[in-house]
Design a protein around this motif. Structure first.
Motif, PDB file in Angstrom:
ATOM      1  N   TYR A  77       1.215  -1.895   0.140  1.00 36.38           N
ATOM      2  CA  TYR A  77      -0.139   0.058   0.238  1.00 36.38           C
ATOM      3  C   TYR A  77       0.938   0.709  -0.283  1.00 36.38           C
ATOM      4  O   TYR A  77       1.842   1.567   0.267  1.00 36.38           O
ATOM      5  CB  TYR A  77      -1.134   0.423   1.450  1.00 36.38           C
ATOM      6  CG  TYR A  77      -0.363   0.255   2.709  1.00 36.38           C
ATOM      7  CD1 TYR A  77       0.318  -1.107   3.482  1.00 36.38           C
ATOM      8  CD2 TYR A  77      -0.038   1.604   3.285  1.00 36.38           C
ATOM      9  CE1 TYR A  77       0.623  -0.889   4.170  1.00 36.38           C
ATOM     10  CE2 TYR A  77      -0.112   1.342   4.738  1.00 36.38           C
ATOM     11  CZ  TYR A  77       0.738   0.484   5.164  1.00 36.38           C
ATOM     12  OH  TYR A  77       1.242  -0.327   6.477  1.00 36.38           O
ATOM     13  N   PHE A  78       0.485   2.208  -0.359  1.00 36.55           N
ATOM     14  CA  PHE A  78       1.436   3.610  -0.565  1.00 36.55           C
ATOM     15  C   PHE A  78       0.860   4.252   0.917  1.00 36.55           C
ATOM     16  O   PHE A  78      -0.372   4.896   0.754  1.00 36.55           O
ATOM     17  CB  PHE A  78       0.747   4.210  -1.965  1.00 36.55           C
ATOM     18  CG  PHE A  78       1.538   3.735  -3.436  1.00 36.55           C
ATOM     19  CD1 PHE A  78       3.064   4.475  -3.612  1.00 36.55           C
ATOM     20  CD2 PHE A  78       0.754   2.549  -3.726  1.00 36.55           C
ATOM     21  CE1 PHE A  78       2.870   3.949  -5.079  1.00 36.55           C
ATOM     22  CE2 PHE A  78       0.920   1.611  -4.636  1.00 36.55           C
ATOM     23  CZ  PHE A  78       2.804   3.018  -5.472  1.00 36.55           C
ATOM     24  N   TYR A  79       1.857   4.911   1.280  1.00 39.09           N
ATOM     25  CA  TYR A  79       2.308   5.648   2.323  1.00 39.09           C
ATOM     26  C   TYR A  79       3.073   6.144   1.885  1.00 39.09           C
ATOM     27  O   TYR A  79       4.164   5.513   1.961  1.00 39.09           O
ATOM     28  CB  TYR A  79       1.387   5.383   3.377  1.00 39.09           C
ATOM     29  CG  TYR A  79       0.409   6.163   5.040  1.00 39.09           C
ATOM     30  CD1 TYR A  79      -0.548   6.296   4.379  1.00 39.09           C
ATOM     31  CD2 TYR A  79       1.325   6.387   5.184  1.00 39.09           C
ATOM     32  CE1 TYR A  79      -0.643   7.563   4.812  1.00 39.09           C
ATOM     33  CE2 TYR A  79       0.891   7.418   6.265  1.00 39.09           C
ATOM     34  CZ  TYR A  79       0.186   8.232   5.467  1.00 39.09           C
ATOM     35  OH  TYR A  79      -1.026   8.981   6.984  1.00 39.09           O
ATOM     36  N   PRO A  80       3.278   7.825   2.440  1.00 35.26           N
ATOM     37  CA  PRO A  80       5.208   8.486   2.283  1.00 35.26           C
ATOM     38  C   PRO A  80       5.960   8.054   3.527  1.00 35.26           C
ATOM     39  O   PRO A  80       7.141   8.118   3.205  1.00 35.26           O
ATOM     40  CB  PRO A  80       3.861   9.788   2.767  1.00 35.26           C
ATOM     41  CG  PRO A  80       2.987  10.037   2.799  1.00 35.26           C
ATOM     42  CD  PRO A  80       2.645   8.456   2.417  1.00 35.26           C
TER      43      PRO A  80
ATOM     44  N   ARG B  16      -8.953   9.806   4.735  1.00 33.95           N
ATOM     45  CA  ARG B  16      -8.574   8.909   4.054  1.00 33.95           C
ATOM     46  C   ARG B  16      -9.076   7.522   4.077  1.00 33.95           C
ATOM     47  O   ARG B  16      -8.479   6.864   4.635  1.00 33.95           O
ATOM     48  CB  ARG B  16      -7.029   9.171   4.401  1.00 33.95           C
ATOM     49  CG  ARG B  16      -6.337   8.110   3.509  1.00 33.95           C
ATOM     50  CD  ARG B  16      -4.919   8.471   3.720  1.00 33.95           C
ATOM     51  NE  ARG B  16      -4.509   7.829   4.986  1.00 33.95           N
ATOM     52  CZ  ARG B  16      -4.254   6.123   4.826  1.00 33.95           C
ATOM     53  NH1 ARG B  16      -3.841   5.717   3.842  1.00 33.95           N
ATOM     54  NH2 ARG B  16      -3.781   6.150   5.853  1.00 33.95           N
ATOM     55  N   LYS B  17      -9.876   6.858   3.398  1.00 31.30           N
ATOM     56  CA  LYS B  17     -10.729   5.924   3.022  1.00 31.30           C
ATOM     57  C   LYS B  17      -9.489   4.820   2.748  1.00 31.30           C
ATOM     58  O   LYS B  17      -8.799   5.204   1.401  1.00 31.30           O
ATOM     59  CB  LYS B  17     -12.226   5.431   2.391  1.00 31.30           C
ATOM     60  CG  LYS B  17     -13.208   6.450   2.649  1.00 31.30           C
ATOM     61  CD  LYS B  17     -13.453   5.776   4.132  1.00 31.30           C
ATOM     62  CE  LYS B  17     -15.020   5.852   4.195  1.00 31.30           C
ATOM     63  NZ  LYS B  17     -15.925   5.894   5.539  1.00 31.30           N
ATOM     64  N   GLU B  18      -9.082   3.691   3.484  1.00 30.69           N
ATOM     65  CA  GLU B  18      -8.349   2.843   1.896  1.00 30.69           C
ATOM     66  C   GLU B  18      -8.768   2.113   0.971  1.00 30.69           C
ATOM     67  O   GLU B  18      -9.857   1.241   1.310  1.00 30.69           O
ATOM     68  CB  GLU B  18      -7.424   2.202   3.647  1.00 30.69           C
ATOM     69  CG  GLU B  18      -7.604   2.545   4.433  1.00 30.69           C
ATOM     70  CD  GLU B  18      -5.730   1.978   5.093  1.00 30.69           C
ATOM     71  OE1 GLU B  18      -5.468   0.991   4.554  1.00 30.69           O
ATOM     72  OE2 GLU B  18      -5.326   2.694   5.697  1.00 30.69           O
ATOM     73  N   GLU B  19      -9.493   2.754   0.427  1.00 33.52           N
ATOM     74  CA  GLU B  19     -10.413   2.766  -1.108  1.00 33.52           C
ATOM     75  C   GLU B  19      -9.899   1.118  -1.653  1.00 33.52           C
ATOM     76  O   GLU B  19      -8.647   0.860  -1.055  1.00 33.52           O
ATOM     77  CB  GLU B  19     -10.734   3.366  -1.800  1.00 33.52           C
ATOM     78  CG  GLU B  19      -9.496   3.193  -3.498  1.00 33.52           C
ATOM     79  CD  GLU B  19      -8.167   4.056  -3.168  1.00 33.52           C
ATOM     80  OE1 GLU B  19      -7.241   4.045  -3.043  1.00 33.52           O
ATOM     81  OE2 GLU B  19      -8.124   5.045  -1.567  1.00 33.52           O
ATOM     82  N   ALA B  20     -10.671   0.323  -1.632  1.00 38.85           N
ATOM     83  CA  ALA B  20     -10.502  -1.485  -2.685  1.00 38.85           C
ATOM     84  C   ALA B  20      -9.408  -1.786  -1.262  1.00 38.85           C
ATOM     85  O   ALA B  20     -10.043  -2.661  -0.952  1.00 38.85           O
ATOM     86  CB  ALA B  20      -8.999  -0.589  -3.134  1.00 38.85           C
ATOM     87  N   HIS B  21      -8.690  -1.421  -0.190  1.00 39.38           N
ATOM     88  CA  HIS B  21      -8.408  -2.408   0.819  1.00 39.38           C
ATOM     89  C   HIS B  21      -7.821  -3.866   0.528  1.00 39.38           C
ATOM     90  O   HIS B  21      -7.427  -4.821   0.744  1.00 39.38           O
ATOM     91  CB  HIS B  21      -9.343  -2.243   1.887  1.00 39.38           C
ATOM     92  CG  HIS B  21      -9.190  -2.007   2.656  1.00 39.38           C
ATOM     93  ND1 HIS B  21      -7.831  -1.979   3.451  1.00 39.38           N
ATOM     94  CD2 HIS B  21     -10.156  -1.907   4.206  1.00 39.38           C
ATOM     95  CE1 HIS B  21      -8.121  -2.521   4.803  1.00 39.38           C
ATOM     96  NE2 HIS B  21      -9.398  -2.293   4.998  1.00 39.38           N
ATOM     97  N   ASP B  22      -6.594  -3.472  -0.696  1.00 44.04           N
ATOM     98  CA  ASP B  22      -6.303  -5.251  -1.387  1.00 44.04           C
ATOM     99  C   ASP B  22      -4.788  -4.373  -1.439  1.00 44.04           C
ATOM    100  O   ASP B  22      -4.386  -4.101  -2.124  1.00 44.04           O
ATOM    101  CB  ASP B  22      -6.747  -4.842  -2.818  1.00 44.04           C
ATOM    102  CG  ASP B  22      -6.497  -6.065  -3.611  1.00 44.04           C
ATOM    103  OD1 ASP B  22      -5.327  -6.625  -2.717  1.00 44.04           O
ATOM    104  OD2 ASP B  22      -7.901  -6.258  -4.237  1.00 44.04           O
ATOM    105  N   TYR B  23      -4.615  -5.880  -0.204  1.00 42.82           N
ATOM    106  CA  TYR B  23      -2.508  -5.503   0.445  1.00 42.82           C
ATOM    107  C   TYR B  23      -2.273  -6.294  -0.461  1.00 42.82           C
ATOM    108  O   TYR B  23      -0.662  -6.162  -0.410  1.00 42.82           O
ATOM    109  CB  TYR B  23      -2.660  -5.963   1.452  1.00 42.82           C
ATOM    110  CG  TYR B  23      -3.500  -4.912   2.180  1.00 42.82           C
ATOM    111  CD1 TYR B  23      -2.877  -2.520   2.484  1.00 42.82           C
ATOM    112  CD2 TYR B  23      -4.006  -5.103   3.531  1.00 42.82           C
ATOM    113  CE1 TYR B  23      -4.030  -2.269   3.130  1.00 42.82           C
ATOM    114  CE2 TYR B  23      -4.651  -4.055   4.544  1.00 42.82           C
ATOM    115  CZ  TYR B  23      -4.311  -2.976   4.299  1.00 42.82           C
ATOM    116  OH  TYR B  23      -4.705  -1.428   5.677  1.00 42.82           O
TER     117      TYR B  23
END
Lengths: 486, 95, 494
Positions: free
Chosen positions: A93-96, A274-281
């Motif tokens: 997942y993308f996060y800075p 910030r909804k973790e849209e899709a939630h697909d890791y």
């Protein structure tokens, strides 16, 4: 046994609160899980970052053996199965503050399987809470949102530090049990030396899963509250969240399964913007690593080196030292307290040592807001004080005065006793002189006493003790008074 | 099986690659061709076959727990498009 | 000094030691050749000054009798290798002007052995391609052209720049990387030797990752002996790479020259496809006879899952790539394209930074790992991979080495296949199976096609048995006597 707070009365009847906890415990190690960068807290930004932690192109992870050992040690301390074969996966997942934009974690095959923690509840009962699993994973860096109004600043010092994620089964009911579970887990980790348990520095963080149901009904839809950083906040968050869910259900609504944040200032939980849209890791085995294989010999060696844990220690304190269940429970709850007590009790009467530690010492620590590790009275000095009472040098009453002085000054008891001339007087001649003076000055009271007013005996003892400035040995005073008066 | 625009859009979002609406169909077609071609793998009976974990037989090596790396923030930040006071700087993150 | 650039590594090494010329002279000659070869677009960053500095150090070490096995040998380095203080791009816009502050283990090993760096070689973007047309620096040209025809043809890929510059006699050797054929196929297209070692033989530390479970560094050289010399220097256990094999590194050059009497060479039936051009099938037969003439026994073997290796590869490699390339996000290095917010910045940066082929593969990889598809695609592909590897294990119970064509065609014209991803992927049909099984394999130039372009044959060996592969390749090379060289048309264009 279910705590009083496990059931909440709503407008339409009772609801049971069901809680599961995911605890992220920072592993005690010098270097990070997959790099040689340091883990110390509070360093200047990005000074404890290797090229691996910054996900520079072409860099590769190599696992820190000590972190593996710590996970196994913890698993054994949680009475859990250790998996001989486990796999590191990438969680994408993308996060800075997650430089590679994947976290190395363990998904389908964690290093530790099911286990169990015995949680001591306030009413003295014990509840067995199931542990589902424990796995190793990397911590993320830190995003600072307040440093600039228009931007987020990222510090990667924490990125890549080893965490153990310890997942409980949804066995907890009510805030009391949740708090007791966290305290017990924290104690076990600290006994094991695998996590310092410092919640203020973020070494122990909780994700709380909360759902409600009618007693006996199947589990309800749960919400996950992320990153709650103290026992008190966990309890507030559960309390708020349970009531929120009950209100929705009683209003005819449905609970949406979601991740929520706890707002500590307002004591509420709120939906993440910030909804973790899709939630697909998109978990898959990390191709930069191989499966982690552990031999029986390796696990046995770690098992052999385990320290005595709170449950075992408590049994020993009760069975071998003769302490009450209650006192033993209090003494083992924190490793530092148990260590302190054992040092004081070494070669002394355990009950006496226990009374001093849980009575005088705890009282003073509470009063001054100190931890036992900052106690001005060392366990050895407290032991010396107890010895001074035991050999008759000090009376019980003066011992408390000396203890107060020790707590104030941090000095050893011998010095204080000597300086203040507090040694107990047991010399019969000296005491007889005092008795004679008191008897002579109170002829009327002597008459009354002899006439049958027995209660006055205490008065004479008091007067003699006063005349001796409290130093007279009460037993000798009694003895001589009886001789003179009776 | 074919990839509709919504699926292509969802995948692009997961991969964090901006794909303009007008390109979704073309890209979907390309991906579809590739996926239809790899789907021949479904013919292979793999019921008792373990997935490959490593092509070479070896055990996971481990490093010692000693601090051997880091303490070079200037190198860590040296290639950053934006940094300030030792931090990487990114557009404001809203939680 | 043009003749200096026509030497093999072995010859240059011996003559440097014999003080016939200096490392500096050798470097100068190659710097000049690199400059002349610019029309090939094979080098994306020339490091001429560094080459001279390194050569001077080499001359001192030779004078002191302290020379390493590659002392003074000028090499090109694929731009996928991180080299301390020298820009590395992976052929992608997304890396921008990234200057790594660290050195890949393979290049560090080469420099320790005395090699001299001429420059960074062009490549397909993130090593994804079989023609070197996906680079952000534009396509690389093959020094070979069809006789009497000036239209450009591809050098193969992804290590196309490395192959082109060595084939153009402007570097004595080059590093490449091979994920599904990226060293062997360009070697075949340019008349060179290209060796992909066993997975784990060379450290992956500092090599920008494409597909971690497949990527291996390997040399591109003009002779088998040169490949053996370079591999000896490049190899070795590296504690910084968890998949690096802790096995001894033999002196691979010492394995050459032995006879192959009684060596069992397998011919995999499944590689005889209907699509295989007759001239390649004929060359393959010829190769077989050469080895038989040298005393080898040939026998047919079965590798039943061969046809599934390529589709499985095109699931596994993009899946790993989709995750490996997630780090290119505009935060810590490389390109950043401003956006309305963080996600917009990510999406614009990656849209602008990645070319179409990389985007396709990242999307495919993301898809096959996503919820609901993982088992059908990724897991199934990894199971098929197990079957592909077992095929080889079974075959190697009966034979010592396998002989196959390297590629199903000769080099093709620029633009010929760039519109059809699957046609491009089929280039790797003979190289991918060994990659999926992690086995060592080499491409040896064996002849020219009817149209006058080089063709290679591939030898595949058992894991960590590069010695047998090299010994057999040496015999094949001698028998084939491939002496052809491209006309240096690029020198005329300036």
């Amino acid at each position: 046994m279910v705590g009083d707070d496990a059931v909440i009365e709503g407008a339409t009847g009772s609801w049971e609160v069901v809680i599961g906890l995911e605890v992220h415990a920072q592993v005690i190690s010098d270097a990070k899980l997959f790099s040689g960068a340091a883990t110390a807290f509070g360093a200047e930004p990005n000074t404890q970052v290797s090229f691996i932690d910054a996900a520079m192109p072409g860099t590769l992870p190599v696992i820190n053996e000590a972190c593996v050992a710590q996970a196994v040690r913890t698993g054994l301390g949680l009475n859990a199965e250790i998996n001989r074969y486990s796999v590191f996966d990438r969680k994408n997942y993308f996060y800075p503050d997650l430089p590679p934009n994947y976290q190395i974690s363990q998904y389908a095959q964690p290093v530790v399987g099911p286990g169990m923690v015995r949680v001591d509840l306030e009413d003295g009962s014990v509840r067995e809470v199931g542990i589902e699993r424990l796995h190793l994973e990397q911590d993320a860096g830190k995003s600072l949102h307040d440093r600039r109004p228009d931007a987020t600043c990222v510090d990667l010092n924490r990125a890549g530090v080893a965490l153990m994620e310890i997942v409980s089964r949804p066995d907890l009911r009510g805030v009391g049990e949740a708090g007791a579970y966290i305290r017990k887990l924290r104690a076990i980790l600290r006994y094991l030396g695998t996590c310092d348990g410092n919640m203020e520095q973020g070494s122990l963080r909780c994700d709380v899963n909360v759902s409600v149901r009618r007693p006996g009904a199947p589990l309800g839809t749960r919400c996950e509250i992320k990153n709650v950083n103290s026992v008190r906040f966990v309890q507030q968050a559960i309390d708020y969240e349970a009531r929120r869910q009950i209100d929705i259900l009683e209003g005819g609504g449905e609970i949406e399964q979601e991740t929520r944040l706890f707002d500590a200032d307002r004591g509420v939980t709120r939906s993440m913007r910030r909804k973790e849209e899709a939630h697909d890791y998109r978990y898959f085995p990390d191709p930069d690593l191989l499966p982690l294989e552990l031999s029986d010999a390796y696990i046995d060696a770690i098992r052999a080196g385990l320290p005595e844990l709170p449950d075992q220690k408590k049994v020993r304190f009760v069975e071998q030292l003769g302490l009450s269940e209650y006192d033993a429970g209090v003494l083992v709850a924190e490793k530092e307290v148990a260590d302190y007590f054992e040092r004081v009790a070494d070669g002394r009467e355990a009950k006496t040592a226990s009374n001093w530690v849980t009575g005088e010492l705890f009282g003073k620590l509470n009063e001054s807001g100190r931890e036992i590790t900052d106690s001005p009275v060392s366990p050895d000095d407290l032991g010396d004080l107890i010895d001074l009472v035991a050999d008759g040098t000090l009376s019980g009453r003066l011992a408390k005065e000396v203890f107060d002085a020790m707590f104030e000054s941090g000095r050893p008891p011998g010095e204080i006793v000597e300086e203040r001339g507090l040694e107990q007087v047991s010399d019969r001649g000296e005491i007889e002189a005092l008795v004679d003076t008191v008897v002579g000055e109170n002829a009327d009271k002597v008459e009354e006493y002899r006439a049958g007013k027995d209660k006055l005996f205490g008065f004479f003892v008091g007067q003699v003790m006063k005349a001796s400035q409290g130093r007279a040995n009460p037993k000798v005073v009694n003895d001589i008074l009886r001789q003179k008066l009776d | 099986m074919s990839l509709d625009k919504a699926t292509v859009s969802r995948i692009a979002r997961l991969a964090r690659i901006r794909v303009p609406d007008e390109d979704l169909e073309r890209l979907g077609g390309e991906l579809d061709n590739i996926l239809s071609w790899v789907e021949q793998l479904g013919e292979v009976d793999t019921s008792d076959v373990p997935p490959m974990t490593s092509v070479v037989e070896m055990r996971l090596p481990k490093r010692e727990d000693t601090v051997t790396d880091g303490a070079y923030p200037e190198k860590v930040l040296g290639n950053a498009p934006e940094s300030e006071a030792g931090f990487f700087v990114v557009p404001k993150v809203v939680e | 000094m043009a003749e200096l650039t026509r030497l093999t590594i072995a010859e240059a090494r011996d003559r440097l030691r014999g003080r016939e010329f200096s490392a500096r002279e050798l470097a100068q000659a190659h710097n000049l050749a690199v400059e002349k070869a610019r029309p090939l677009n094979a080098i994306v960053l020339e490091t001429a000054d560094r080459a001279l500095d390194m050569a001077e150090v080499s001359d001192k070490r030779i004078a002191n009798g302290e020379e390493g096995v590659l002392e003074g040998i000028p090499l090109a380095v694929k731009d996928l290798f991180c080299t301390d203080g020298v820009r590395a791009t992976a052929g992608s816009r997304i890396l921008g002007n990234f200057v790594p502050p660290y050195e890949s283990t393979v290049t560090a090993n080469l420099w320790n052995a005395g090699a001299v760096m001429l420059g960074k070689a062009n490549m397909d973007e993130f090593a994804m391609g079989s023609s070197n047309e996906t680079s952000c620096f534009g396509p690389v040209e093959n020094p070979w052209r069809l006789p009497g025809n000036g239209s450009p043809i591809v050098p193969g890929g992804s290590s196309g720049g490395s192959a082109s510059i060595v084939a153009a006699r402007a570097a004595l050797g080059a590093t490449g990387t091979d994920t599904g054929g990226s060293v062997r196929q360009p070697a075949s297209f340019t008349g060179l030797v290209g060796l992909k070692p066993t997975y784990g033989r060379c450290s992956r530390w500092g090599i920008i990752a494409f597909a971690s479970s497949l990527d291996q560094a390997g040399p591109l050289t003009r002779t088998v002996r040169d490949a053996a010399i370079m591999l000896t220097a490049m190899s070795g256990y590296d504690p910084k790479d968890s998949t690096s094999a802790d096995v001894p590194v033999p002196d691979f050059e010492a394995a050459l020259g032995g006879d192959i009497k009684g060596l069992r060479v397998g011919i995999p039936d499944e590689y005889r496809t209907d699509e295989l051009p007759a001239e390649i099938a004929a060359l393959w037969q010829q190769g077989l006879r050469w080895l038989e003439d040298a005393g080898a026994e040939t026998r047919d073997v079965r590798l039943p899952h061969t046809k599934y290796a390529l589709p499985a590869y095109y699931i596994v490699a993009p899946a790993e790539a989709s995750s490996n390339l997630a780090r290119y996000d505009g935060v810590r290095y490389g390109l950043r394209v401003k956006g309305e917010d963080l996600v917009d910045m990510y999406e614009r940066t990656r849209a602008e930074g990645f070319g179409p082929e990389v985007t396709r593969r990242v999307m495919i990889g993301t898809y096959v790992l996503s919820e609901g598809y993982y088992d059908a695609y990724y897991l199934q592909a990894q199971k098929v991979r197990t079957l592909v590897a077992r095929d080889f294990e079974n075959a190697f119970e009966h034979v010592d080495v396998l002989l196959t064509p390297t590629a199903p065609s000769e080099a093709f014209a620029v633009g010929d296949k760039s519109d059809d991803p699957i046609a491009m992927y089929l280039n790797d049909v003979f190289t991918v199976p060994a990659s999926m099984a992690g086995l060592p394999a080499i491409s040896v130039p064996a002849g020219l096609s009817k149209s006058g372009l080089p063709l290679g044959l591939q030898l595949i060996g058992k894991a960590f048995d590069e010695e047998t592969v090299l010994r057999t390749a040496d015999v094949l090379e001698s028998a084939a006597g491939f002496e052809a060289e491209p006309e240096p048309w690029w020198e005329m264009t300036q």
